[in-house]
Motif scaffolding. Structure first.
Motif, PDB file in Angstrom:
ATOM      1  N   GLY A 137       1.711   9.109   3.069  1.00  0.00           N
ATOM      2  CA  GLY A 137       2.177   8.054   3.698  1.00  0.00           C
ATOM      3  C   GLY A 137       3.254   7.013   1.926  1.00  0.00           C
ATOM      4  O   GLY A 137       3.621   6.970   2.304  1.00  0.00           O
ATOM      5  N   LEU A 138       2.728   7.504   0.836  1.00  0.00           N
ATOM      6  CA  LEU A 138       3.378   6.866  -0.360  1.00  0.00           C
ATOM      7  C   LEU A 138       4.392   7.618  -0.128  1.00  0.00           C
ATOM      8  O   LEU A 138       5.364   6.520  -1.024  1.00  0.00           O
ATOM      9  CB  LEU A 138       2.934   7.571  -1.572  1.00  0.00           C
ATOM     10  N   ALA A 139       4.805   8.927   0.052  1.00  0.00           N
ATOM     11  CA  ALA A 139       6.829   9.201  -0.028  1.00  0.00           C
ATOM     12  C   ALA A 139       7.507   8.607   1.142  1.00  0.00           C
ATOM     13  O   ALA A 139       8.457   7.977   1.458  1.00  0.00           O
ATOM     14  CB  ALA A 139       6.251  10.773   0.927  1.00  0.00           C
ATOM     15  N   LEU A 140       5.955   8.568   2.390  1.00  0.00           N
ATOM     16  CA  LEU A 140       7.474   7.503   3.122  1.00  0.00           C
ATOM     17  C   LEU A 140       7.507   5.410   2.647  1.00  0.00           C
ATOM     18  O   LEU A 140       8.965   5.709   3.093  1.00  0.00           O
ATOM     19  CB  LEU A 140       6.178   6.923   5.324  1.00  0.00           C
ATOM     20  N   LYS A 141       6.922   4.724   2.117  1.00  0.00           N
ATOM     21  CA  LYS A 141       6.934   3.775   1.203  1.00  0.00           C
ATOM     22  C   LYS A 141       7.960   3.782   0.330  1.00  0.00           C
ATOM     23  O   LYS A 141       8.777   3.258   0.868  1.00  0.00           O
ATOM     24  CB  LYS A 141       5.246   3.230   1.202  1.00  0.00           C
ATOM     25  N   ARG A 142       7.820   5.062  -0.444  1.00  0.00           N
ATOM     26  CA  ARG A 142       9.429   5.128  -1.256  1.00  0.00           C
ATOM     27  C   ARG A 142       9.659   5.231  -0.818  1.00  0.00           C
ATOM     28  O   ARG A 142      11.101   4.430  -1.417  1.00  0.00           O
ATOM     29  CB  ARG A 142       8.848   6.108  -2.901  1.00  0.00           C
ATOM     30  N   ARG A 143      10.450   5.786   0.431  1.00  0.00           N
ATOM     31  CA  ARG A 143      11.441   6.753   1.018  1.00  0.00           C
ATOM     32  C   ARG A 143      12.345   4.595   1.651  1.00  0.00           C
ATOM     33  O   ARG A 143      12.970   4.075   1.523  1.00  0.00           O
ATOM     34  CB  ARG A 143      11.487   7.175   1.927  1.00  0.00           C
TER      35      ARG A 143
END
Ligand SMILES: *Cc1c(COP(=O)(O)O)cnc(C)c1O
Length: 467
Positions: A137-143
């Motif tokens: 989820g954090l990778a989705l948000k950061r992208r």
């Protein structure tokens, strides 16, 4: 001060040392303080017995049909566990071989989940699927944040789309990391997230969609391919390119073996990342999860930390620092020990037992199946509609508990919250033989409840629902 550990008690102190049976020793024959540190030390044998006996009262893990989490490994795995209990996973420079084995494990998973080029995938072990989901989820948000910033657009209100039947880790993720959770309610017409109406949930602030491979409540797979197709249409009409993270906590270690033709994984280009619980159908004891991204570019470099104070320069992406390394070795053990054929045989056996139990329960006039265990080997049933009984599924749960079985009853999420279901998770170790005993106990319990006059009171203790 009240010294609970009464070592001066005459009957204890007077026993000759060689005739001092374990349960007459100080500590066993007296009482340990429960909520303050004992003033003095005790013999290891005594304390072992004390802790062992209290843990014994927990109930039998093998009869716990509520949990998805592994309760059995073979004796070689047990030996490996004891030998490697001292390994800290973060000490990758000190334990380079454990670190290399971790990389092999997630690369095997990337391959199993059909990454176009597993050598270009990236992943990590975690403490479980909850941490793995949060990293995904954090990778989705950061992208999303990095793309929005590059476009000079605001980044204050990200949202994530999922079914109202998601596991609690996603509610936590949205809560802890300030993301708006957009739940698509499950209904009788749409009991799963299936892509219907998705356009009304998606907007430019959507960081991703999370389908579940093995919904906690029923064990059913959400149709990832249909959801991806709905997102393709949305992209064609609006230009919004929304990635998918698949929560395959259970299904990630079942679908590749039992439903190899089902397209849910990296075969779909829109699937950016996948999490799986090594300690569920990955067949390892509690404490291991995995997350894999289809290629390195999907894990923003700005999330990766490089620490040098352990020696070397180790990239990490994790919420924890220290955590057990033994579970990673156990996962590798299972991969090598079982291989593809072995995993298929174990999961097929679980599914056979699940289908056997669900057809027997579904054949009882009291019940109607909500799912039958043909996706992951998990199924749920409810009281047959219109059939009035003087008892509820909670009463049945209590009856079974008296026989040692933990079979939880719980309501479905929001729109369907008036419907209670009861669920069995068939894990490695619930043999066909044990399943027969369980079926006998279910029939005996139902007959007993039927024989009682008048409505049964709600039981005092109900088996908790394991998300
Ligand atoms: C069990 C489960 C989780 C949480 O996994 P843990 O490994 O227990 O942290 C998340 N999602 C689904 C669908 C699950 O079944």
């Amino acid at each position: 001060m009240d010294h609970h550990l009464d070592v001066d008690r005459k009957d204890v102190a007077d026993l000759p040392v060689n005739a001092n049976p374990l349960f007459t020793r100080p500590g066993e024959a007296t009482e340990f303080p429960r909520f303050s540190l004992p003033a003095t030390s005790s013999l290891p044998e005594t304390v072992y017995q004390i802790v062992h006996d209290e843990a014994m009262l927990d109930g039998n893990a093998r009869q716990n049909l509520a949990t998805f989490v592994g309760t059995w490994m073979d004796e070689h795995a047990n030996r490996l566990y004891v030998e490697s209990a001292d390994k800290n996973m973060i000490d990758k420079d000190e334990y380079p071989q454990t670190a290399a084995i971790e990389t092999r494990c997630w690369t095997m998973l990337a391959d199993l989940w059909n990454a176009p080029d597993p050598t270009r995938a990236v992943g990590t072990s975690t403490i479980g699927s909850s941490e793995a989901a949060m990293l995904g989820g954090l990778a989705l948000k950061r992208r999303w944040v990095e793309r929005r910033k590059a476009e000079g657009k605001p980044v204050g209100t990200p949202n994530l789309i999922m079914s109202s039947a998601v596991q609690v880790c996603w509610e936590k993720f949205c809560n802890y990391f300030d993301i708006e959770a957009r739940y698509v309610p499950i209904t009788e017409e749409h009991p799963l997230l299936d892509g219907h109406d998705l356009a009304s949930y998606v907007d430019e602030n959507t960081i991703g969609v999370v389908p579940i491979m093995g919904v906690t409540y029923t064990g059913a797979y959400e149709p990832v391919e249909k959801i991806a197709a709905a997102l393709d249409e949305i992209q064609a009409s609006t230009g919004l390119d929304i990635p998918i993270h698949v929560d395959a906590a259970s299904g990630g270690a079942v679908a590749p073996f039992l439903q190899p033709d089902l397209v849910w994984d990296f075969r779909l280009e829109r699937v950016a990342s996948i999490n799986m619980s090594g300690h569920k159908y990955g067949l390892v004891y509690p404490g291991i999860g995995w997350v894999v991204w289809r290629e390195e570019s999907l894990l923003p470099e700005s999330l990766v930390f490089r620490v040098s104070y352990l020696g070397g320069n180790m990239p990490t992406f994790a919420l924890n620092f220290s955590r057990p390394g033994a579970q990673v070795l156990l996962q590798y053990y299972q991969f090598l020990r079982l291989g593809f054929d072995g995993y298929r045989a174990v999961q097929q056996n679980c599914q056979d037992v699940a289908l056997y139990l669900s057809s027997a329960i579904g054949a009882m006039e009291h019940f109607e199946l909500r799912s039958d265990g043909s996706d992951i080997p998990v199924f749920a049933w409810q009281l047959a509609p219109g059939r009035s009984t003087n008892w509820t599924l909670n009463n049945l749960s209590s009856q079974l508990r008296e026989k040692g079985w933990l079979v939880p009853a719980y309501p479905l999420p929001d729109n369907l919250a008036d419907q209670w279901v009861q669920r069995i998770v068939v894990r490695n170790g619930l043999s066909r033989d044990l399943a027969d005993v369980l079926m006998r106990d279910i029939r005996v319990s139902v007959d007993y409840l039927d024989s009682l006059d008048g409505p049964m009171p709600a039981p005092h203790t109900t088996t908790g629902f394991h998300h």
